[in-house]
Design an enzyme around this catalytic site. Structure first.
Site, PDB file in Angstrom:
ATOM      1  CB  SER A  93     -25.347   2.356  -7.702  1.00 38.64           C
ATOM      2  OG  SER A  93     -25.664   2.279  -8.986  1.00 38.64           O
ATOM      3  CD  GLU A  94     -23.557   6.111 -10.003  1.00 36.51           C
ATOM      4  OE1 GLU A  94     -21.907   6.214  -9.047  1.00 36.51           O
ATOM      5  OE2 GLU A  94     -23.810   4.853  -9.875  1.00 36.51           O
ATOM      6  CB  THR A  95     -29.645  10.387  -7.702  1.00 38.05           C
ATOM      7  OG1 THR A  95     -30.935   9.003  -7.276  1.00 38.05           O
ATOM      8  CG2 THR A  95     -31.202  10.848  -8.399  1.00 38.05           C
TER       9      THR A  95
END
Length: 272
Positions: free
Chosen positions: A46-48
């Site tokens: 979902s996020e990096t």
């Protein structure tokens, strides 16, 4: 350059919310945005988070940006927790770390028990009328609907009870029309003796995340909402995704403290 996958808001692997973490070597500038976005798409969580060190003596220690597989976002709690965890466990930074972000300076403070507390801006909540089609898109009748402001960019939707939250199967394509990022669905816990006060699920189709496992930024809106309802500044939220996690919240006016743990699961070398 090292890349790590860290499970955030959990104390064991393969639960909570996984985030990619890349510590950049260049103190002067981020890499090209296309490269950052491509790495986030490759990681496909979902996020990096991408962090680079800043010169000493400024208001922050590291600059921090967050990318979903589809877009850069203004604020992300679990990837910030994951980044702080990497900085502390690798000895790269000791004590509280100040991150310069699009949402201002965010501070992450480690504790002796291994948890990390994030100091984030409290989301400004504005009650709004339920948009036409929201109930059908979400799959449940909204009791209360609030706009969460520009940093979070969601609609916060209270539904009837915890069972309703667990049973949601939204039409994500239809849901995307109702907010900038997505929808936070929430209800009061059926039994607070289970160790949490409220439950939530988060659907973010507009940034390429159908359902986020555990969302720190959403809790900057959930904390003021439920603190007002339940009469306590200190609460615990359960995000009831397929990889559930708990977030301890503490409301301090325009700031919200979010506390959780993290576990590094994968570490490797970034070759591209």
């Amino acid at each position: 350059m090292r890349i790590r996958i860290v499970d955030a808001f959990t104390d064991r692997p393969f639960s909570g919310n996984p985030a990619g973490v890349v510590l950049l070597n260049d103190a002067d500038a981020f890499q090209d945005d296309t490269w950052l976005q491509n790495i986030a798409l490759e990681v496909n969580h979902s996020e990096t988070a991408f962090a680079r060190p800043l010169p000493e003596g400024g208001e922050a220690d590291w600059a921090l940006r967050w990318f979903t597989p589809a877009a850069e976002v203004a604020m992300c709690g679990h990837a910030t927790l994951a980044t702080a965890h990497v900085l502390h466990t690798t000895g790269t930074h000791e004590g509280p770390v100040r991150f310069a972000t699009r949402s201002g300076v965010l501070v992450a403070t480690p504790a002796e028990d291994g948890s990390v507390t994030l100091d984030f801006p409290t989301a400004p909540l504005t009650r709004v009328d339920p948009p036409d089609g929201l109930a059908e898109a979400l799959g449940a009748d909204p009791l209360t609907v609030l706009d969460t402001g520009p940093n979070v960019g969601d609609l916060l939707v209270e539904v009837a009870d915890e069972k309703t939250v667990h049973g949601l199967g939204p039409d994500l394509r239809a849901l995307a029309a109702h907010s900038e990022r997505g929808v936070i669905a929430t209800a009061r816990a059926d039994d607070p003796d289970r160790g949490y006060d409220f439950v939530s699920r988060c659907f973010f189709p507009n940034v390429g995340v159908d359902e986020d496992p555990v969302t720190g930024s959403a809790h900057t809106a959930l904390a003021p909402f439920w603190s007002a309802r339940l009469g306590s500044p200190r609460l615990t939220g359960l995000q009831a995704s397929h990889r559930p996690g708990r977030v301890r919240t503490e409301l301090h006016g325009d700031r919200t403290l979010l506390t959780g743990r993290a576990v590094t699961v994968i570490e490797g070398e970034l070759l591209a």
